[in-house]
Design a protein around this motif. Structure first.
Motif, PDB file in Angstrom:
ATOM      1  N   GLY A 203      57.330  34.627  73.847  1.00 43.91           N
ATOM      2  CA  GLY A 203      58.554  35.311  73.428  1.00 43.91           C
ATOM      3  C   GLY A 203      58.403  36.038  71.985  1.00 43.91           C
ATOM      4  O   GLY A 203      59.362  36.700  71.743  1.00 43.91           O
ATOM      5  N   ALA A 204      57.196  36.168  71.504  1.00 44.42           N
ATOM      6  CA  ALA A 204      57.274  36.764  70.146  1.00 44.42           C
ATOM      7  C   ALA A 204      56.723  38.206  70.382  1.00 44.42           C
ATOM      8  O   ALA A 204      56.132  38.521  70.978  1.00 44.42           O
ATOM      9  CB  ALA A 204      55.928  36.051  69.291  1.00 44.42           C
ATOM     10  N   THR A 205      57.396  39.132  69.417  1.00 46.07           N
ATOM     11  CA  THR A 205      56.983  40.398  69.470  1.00 46.07           C
ATOM     12  C   THR A 205      55.993  40.523  68.573  1.00 46.07           C
ATOM     13  O   THR A 205      55.346  39.653  67.849  1.00 46.07           O
ATOM     14  CB  THR A 205      58.125  41.314  68.873  1.00 46.07           C
ATOM     15  OG1 THR A 205      58.578  40.691  67.733  1.00 46.07           O
ATOM     16  CG2 THR A 205      59.291  41.057  69.703  1.00 46.07           C
ATOM     17  N   GLN A 208      56.641  39.673  64.887  1.00 49.96           N
ATOM     18  CA  GLN A 208      56.972  38.043  64.821  1.00 49.96           C
ATOM     19  C   GLN A 208      55.755  37.454  65.052  1.00 49.96           C
ATOM     20  O   GLN A 208      55.267  36.490  64.258  1.00 49.96           O
ATOM     21  CB  GLN A 208      57.809  37.535  66.079  1.00 49.96           C
ATOM     22  CG  GLN A 208      59.231  38.062  65.887  1.00 49.96           C
ATOM     23  CD  GLN A 208      60.154  37.534  67.087  1.00 49.96           C
ATOM     24  OE1 GLN A 208      59.708  37.872  68.258  1.00 49.96           O
ATOM     25  NE2 GLN A 208      61.287  37.388  66.812  1.00 49.96           N
ATOM     26  N   GLN A 209      54.671  37.724  65.929  1.00 47.89           N
ATOM     27  CA  GLN A 209      53.209  37.488  65.961  1.00 47.89           C
ATOM     28  C   GLN A 209      52.515  37.255  64.723  1.00 47.89           C
ATOM     29  O   GLN A 209      51.974  36.560  63.979  1.00 47.89           O
ATOM     30  CB  GLN A 209      52.498  37.972  67.017  1.00 47.89           C
ATOM     31  CG  GLN A 209      52.919  37.486  68.417  1.00 47.89           C
ATOM     32  CD  GLN A 209      52.192  38.358  69.212  1.00 47.89           C
ATOM     33  OE1 GLN A 209      51.010  39.023  69.089  1.00 47.89           O
ATOM     34  NE2 GLN A 209      52.796  38.828  70.529  1.00 47.89           N
TER      35      GLN A 209
ATOM     36  N   PRO B  75      54.517  40.141  78.553  1.00 43.35           N
ATOM     37  CA  PRO B  75      54.552  38.910  78.751  1.00 43.35           C
ATOM     38  C   PRO B  75      55.624  38.014  78.174  1.00 43.35           C
ATOM     39  O   PRO B  75      56.334  37.436  78.934  1.00 43.35           O
ATOM     40  CB  PRO B  75      53.196  38.308  77.876  1.00 43.35           C
ATOM     41  CG  PRO B  75      52.309  39.265  77.724  1.00 43.35           C
ATOM     42  CD  PRO B  75      53.285  40.797  77.765  1.00 43.35           C
ATOM     43  N   ARG B  76      56.226  38.595  77.160  1.00 51.76           N
ATOM     44  CA  ARG B  76      57.365  37.913  76.543  1.00 51.76           C
ATOM     45  C   ARG B  76      58.575  37.891  77.378  1.00 51.76           C
ATOM     46  O   ARG B  76      59.766  37.425  77.251  1.00 51.76           O
ATOM     47  CB  ARG B  76      57.611  38.234  75.099  1.00 51.76           C
ATOM     48  CG  ARG B  76      58.098  39.693  74.908  1.00 51.76           C
ATOM     49  CD  ARG B  76      58.130  40.321  73.304  1.00 51.76           C
ATOM     50  NE  ARG B  76      58.128  41.592  73.244  1.00 51.76           N
ATOM     51  CZ  ARG B  76      59.463  42.001  73.347  1.00 51.76           C
ATOM     52  NH1 ARG B  76      60.587  41.089  73.497  1.00 51.76           N
ATOM     53  NH2 ARG B  76      59.626  43.380  73.130  1.00 51.76           N
ATOM     54  N   ARG B  77      58.790  39.051  78.201  1.00 52.30           N
ATOM     55  CA  ARG B  77      59.801  39.322  78.910  1.00 52.30           C
ATOM     56  C   ARG B  77      59.878  38.647  80.280  1.00 52.30           C
ATOM     57  O   ARG B  77      60.609  38.807  81.185  1.00 52.30           O
ATOM     58  CB  ARG B  77      60.465  40.724  78.863  1.00 52.30           C
ATOM     59  CG  ARG B  77      60.596  41.088  77.544  1.00 52.30           C
ATOM     60  CD  ARG B  77      61.288  42.645  77.302  1.00 52.30           C
ATOM     61  NE  ARG B  77      62.050  42.836  78.743  1.00 52.30           N
ATOM     62  CZ  ARG B  77      62.085  43.975  79.438  1.00 52.30           C
ATOM     63  NH1 ARG B  77      61.198  44.846  78.987  1.00 52.30           N
ATOM     64  NH2 ARG B  77      62.768  44.163  80.437  1.00 52.30           N
ATOM     65  N   TYR B 101      58.476  26.319  68.892  1.00 49.82           N
ATOM     66  CA  TYR B 101      58.315  27.749  68.439  1.00 49.82           C
ATOM     67  C   TYR B 101      59.225  28.958  69.254  1.00 49.82           C
ATOM     68  O   TYR B 101      59.803  29.710  68.765  1.00 49.82           O
ATOM     69  CB  TYR B 101      56.933  27.781  68.701  1.00 49.82           C
ATOM     70  CG  TYR B 101      56.254  29.435  68.287  1.00 49.82           C
ATOM     71  CD1 TYR B 101      56.299  29.737  66.853  1.00 49.82           C
ATOM     72  CD2 TYR B 101      55.878  30.307  69.336  1.00 49.82           C
ATOM     73  CE1 TYR B 101      55.810  31.006  66.737  1.00 49.82           C
ATOM     74  CE2 TYR B 101      55.349  31.483  68.732  1.00 49.82           C
ATOM     75  CZ  TYR B 101      55.360  31.885  67.579  1.00 49.82           C
ATOM     76  OH  TYR B 101      55.068  33.139  67.137  1.00 49.82           O
ATOM     77  N   SER B 102      58.917  28.476  70.885  1.00 50.25           N
ATOM     78  CA  SER B 102      59.814  29.701  71.613  1.00 50.25           C
ATOM     79  C   SER B 102      61.060  29.658  71.319  1.00 50.25           C
ATOM     80  O   SER B 102      61.975  30.637  71.528  1.00 50.25           O
ATOM     81  CB  SER B 102      59.523  29.442  72.837  1.00 50.25           C
ATOM     82  OG  SER B 102      59.736  27.909  73.152  1.00 50.25           O
ATOM     83  N   LEU B 105      62.151  31.304  68.237  1.00 48.66           N
ATOM     84  CA  LEU B 105      62.183  32.858  68.091  1.00 48.66           C
ATOM     85  C   LEU B 105      63.350  33.342  69.035  1.00 48.66           C
ATOM     86  O   LEU B 105      63.716  34.387  68.900  1.00 48.66           O
ATOM     87  CB  LEU B 105      61.036  33.243  69.204  1.00 48.66           C
ATOM     88  CG  LEU B 105      59.406  33.195  68.414  1.00 48.66           C
ATOM     89  CD1 LEU B 105      58.421  33.555  69.606  1.00 48.66           C
ATOM     90  CD2 LEU B 105      59.291  34.045  67.429  1.00 48.66           C
ATOM     91  N   LYS B 106      64.076  32.408  70.039  1.00 48.39           N
ATOM     92  CA  LYS B 106      64.966  32.788  70.590  1.00 48.39           C
ATOM     93  C   LYS B 106      66.257  32.508  69.887  1.00 48.39           C
ATOM     94  O   LYS B 106      67.621  32.536  70.127  1.00 48.39           O
ATOM     95  CB  LYS B 106      65.273  32.075  71.949  1.00 48.39           C
ATOM     96  CG  LYS B 106      64.440  32.603  73.275  1.00 48.39           C
ATOM     97  CD  LYS B 106      64.805  32.331  74.322  1.00 48.39           C
ATOM     98  CE  LYS B 106      64.192  30.687  74.498  1.00 48.39           C
ATOM     99  NZ  LYS B 106      64.061  30.397  76.167  1.00 48.39           N
ATOM    100  N   ARG B 153      60.755  25.250  77.462  1.00 44.10           N
ATOM    101  CA  ARG B 153      61.290  26.587  77.315  1.00 44.10           C
ATOM    102  C   ARG B 153      62.027  26.777  78.831  1.00 44.10           C
ATOM    103  O   ARG B 153      62.734  27.528  78.915  1.00 44.10           O
ATOM    104  CB  ARG B 153      60.075  27.720  77.485  1.00 44.10           C
ATOM    105  CG  ARG B 153      59.513  28.013  76.413  1.00 44.10           C
ATOM    106  CD  ARG B 153      58.487  28.821  76.448  1.00 44.10           C
ATOM    107  NE  ARG B 153      59.032  30.131  77.183  1.00 44.10           N
ATOM    108  CZ  ARG B 153      58.104  30.653  77.700  1.00 44.10           C
ATOM    109  NH1 ARG B 153      56.612  31.057  77.592  1.00 44.10           N
ATOM    110  NH2 ARG B 153      58.525  31.917  78.635  1.00 44.10           N
TER     111      ARG B 153
END
Lengths: 300, 357
Positions: A203-205, A208-209, B75-77, B101-102, B105-106, B153
């Motif tokens: 989920g990193a943009t 963010q990466q 991918p992230r969505r 990590y995920s 980010l959220k 997740r």
């Protein structure tokens, strides 16, 4: 004799030989002159005792005399500005370019190679070229700044005491950026691509990466590049000689140039050596950090 | 109405420059199922998985995840988690930070993220390793962290890209069961890429066999085993691989002559076209050593490999007919033995199209 020979051909002797040759070279051409320089900074040196090794010992007199000179602190301050701004500029531009070329577009490696031209050119040539760019009356830099409306009258970069140091800083940033970029490119290429894929799935943009993967993974490379930058910047001499000669009125004078001036213009070798010794101390500190940062590399 | 379809691919194509990596892929993956994509290297199975993840873009067709077209979704969505062959753990983060990590980010609250990670760690046996860096872990432990990072997740879909290929054989067998058990417990949809047909057969509800970017056959594991649609699938599924012997059906199509010494004849379970060149497929485990009885043929024993529980016999002129025996026999190299097979277990393939007949 045969045992020594077979040890060199087959065994540990070969390793010692490989270590020994550069070690002898280093001691002869770096270690001894360095020690001689330190020794000289504690001696009374004049033109008649130049050939001697042992001269009258004067303790810290040379250092005291240096500190008493009114230009000492301004020159030290100039050195700090020159080093930090050069390194900062070189690193940021180099990092940005390294990230840019790391995207791997068509022709990226070729263009990245072309950037090295600046690093290959002799400092005096770079200085001479930039003298034209920086020229007050007809220089390209003033023309660009003027066209953009950033300045209303020409800046005399090399002869204005407010700008002379910055003239050398700008040139040095141009000179060192390519070197920073190459080292940082190597670091970037070492980051596995699948980390970015994993991060994008997590989920990193892209932003963010960059902050959570690229920057921390580049920590040891960054440390090494900055330490090397510190060492190279403290060695930068040609540009001062070519652009401002430390002037006007010491406004662009820095420690390394001043040491040369004292030793080889005023023939005050003792004070020149004293400044060099102070610089050796700073470089040694940088070297310790450099060695430490290369030792603490993160491996996957 | 298709709410129970988690992933739906319609006519998916993928080109890499001039290379056609995926050709007209049609695949429906029901919610909660475990699907294995299997095939030899270069068949496109990883490309297909990475396309579902969004790491590769597809050049044609429609890809849907829970009824939503995701062709151009980053991918992230997509709300899918992937376990990489290399594990792709973040080397500069401790295990706990890899797991959270995920969540970080959220913007999940720190305490809650830690709690979620600890729960997952407990279910997969990582609770004592949370403060270690990936480089301090063994291969199996890294594999678990990679799984934990996906589980924490709670994604719609789990994607596995040959996750066990870097583990040693015994750990691989163990993790196979564990991943399947985890799938059953979590109930999420899983897509699993492997080149190992045993992994595909043992773990999946639905196996998709790919070859050169085309789906060669898909179905339940035992369907593929019992009714391979082509010589390729027949040879790929099952271990040791199926024996293929050229032959020709006789005048009424009820039996086939094998191109072996003495032209032995085998009866067929169901009639085939008469007087036709065919390739006869016989599974090593379906051949039995019988001195009498019918439907048998004689071969010379060339190689004997005994593992204790199982004996592998290589027979025929080039030792290319494999027989699996589960009992010990007093045979030696050079013997001529009779091999028998149930007529219903004889497979026939077209020698040109390789399709099952």
């Amino acid at each position: 004799m045969r045992r020594i020979k077979s040890s060199i051909v087959d065994g540990v002797g070969f390793d010692l030989l490989l270590v020994g040759i550069p070690l002898v070279f280093l001691i002869l051409f770096s270690g001894l002159p360095l020690l001689y320089n330190v020794l000289m900074s504690f001696q009374e040196v004049d033109l008649f005792s130049l050939g001697d090794v042992f001269r009258p010992f004067v303790g810290l007199d040379n250092y005291r005399a240096l500190l008493a000179q009114p230009e000492f602190w301004p020159i030290m301050w100039n050195t700090v500005i020159f080093v930090t701004c050069s390194i900062g500029g070189q690193f940021l531009l180099g990092f940005a370019l390294a990230v840019f070329f790391n995207t791997g577009f068509r022709g990226s490696t070729f263009i990245r190679g072309l950037f090295l031209v600046s690093w290959v050119m002799p400092g005096l040539v770079v200085g001479a070229t930039w003298n034209w760019i920086l020229a007050g009356d007809f220089g390209v830099l003033n023309y660009i700044l003027d066209s953009l409306g950033l300045i209303s009258k020409n800046i005399f970069w090399r002869s204005d005491i407010d700008y002379s140091l910055w003239a050398v800083v700008i040139t040095n940033i141009w000179l060192g950026t390519a070197f920073n970029m190459i080292l940082l490119s190597v670091g970037l290429a070492g980051i596995p691509k699948d980390l970015y894929e994993a991060a994008s799935l997590d989920g990193a943009t892209a932003f963010q990466q960059f902050w959570t993967i690229t920057v921390p993974m580049m920590r040891s490379t960054t440390g090494a590049v900055i330490c090397l930058g510190l060492i190279f910047t403290l060695q930068q001499f040609d540009l001062f000689a070519a652009i401002t000669s430390g002037g006007p009125a010491n406004s662009s004078n820095v420690a390394q140039y001043w040491a040369w001036e004292l030793s080889f213009r005023q023939y005050d070798f003792a004070r020149g050596a004293a400044i060099s010794t102070i610089m050796i101390a700073f470089v040694m500190i940088a070297s310790v950090f450099y060695v430490r940062s290369t030792r603490h590399e993160v491996r996957g | 109405m298709t709410q129970n379809l988690q992933i739906e691919l319609t006519g998916v194509d993928k080109h890499y420059g001039g290379f056609h990596a995926l050709k007209d892929i049609n695949l429906s993956i029901p919610n909660g199922s475990f699907v294995a994509l299997v095939g030899p290297s270069g068949c496109g199975k990883s490309t297909l998985l990475r396309s579902i993840a969004g790491l590769e873009s597809i050049t044609g067709g429609v890809m849907k995840i829970t009824d939503e077209v995701v062709n151009d979704m980053p991918p992230r969505r997509r709300d899918v988690a992937m376990v990489f062959q290399s594990y792709a753990l973040y080397p500069h983060m401790k295990v706990i930070d890899n797991l959270t990590y995920s969540l970080r980010l959220k913007k999940t609250p720190k305490a809650q993220a830690r709690k979620m990670a600890e729960e997952v760690a407990a279910t997969i046996g990582l609770e004592t390793l949370l403060d270690r860096y990936p480089r301090e872990l063994s291969g199996g432990q890294r594999q678990r962290v990679a799984m934990g990072r996906a589980i924490v997740r709670r994604p719609k879909v789990f994607l596995f890209d040959e996750p066990l290929s870097n583990l040693d054989a015994s750990l691989r067998v163990h993790m196979r069961k564990e991943i399947r058990a985890l799938h059953d417990r979590l109930g999420a949809t899983s897509v699993y890429v492997t080149h190992d047909q045993i992994e595909a057969m043992t773990m999946a509800d639905h196996v998709v066999v790919l070859r050169a970017g085309v789906i060669e056959q898909q179905g339940a594991p035992l369907d593929l085993y019992d009714r391979p649609a082509s010589k390729f699938v027949a040879g790929f599924i099952g271990s040791p691989a199926m024996n293929f012997i050229p032959g020709r059906t006789n005048g009424d199509g009820t039996s086939v002559d094998l191109a072996l010494d003495g032209q032995p004849t085998l009866r067929l379970g169901r009639p085939a076209a008469a007087n036709q060149d065919v390739i006869v497929g016989l599974r090593p485990e379906h051949l039995s050593m019988a001195s009498t009885g019918d439907n048998n043929f004689a071969v010379r024993v060339g190689v004997i490999e005994s593992t204790g529980s199982t004996t592998y016999v290589g027979a025929g002129d080039r030792n290319d007919i494999t027989v699996v025996l589960s009992d010990r026999r007093n045979i030696s190299v050079g013997d001529r033995v009779q091999l028998a097979i149930d007529p219903d277990k004889v497979h026939l393939f077209d020698p040109i199209t390789e399709a099952a007949l």
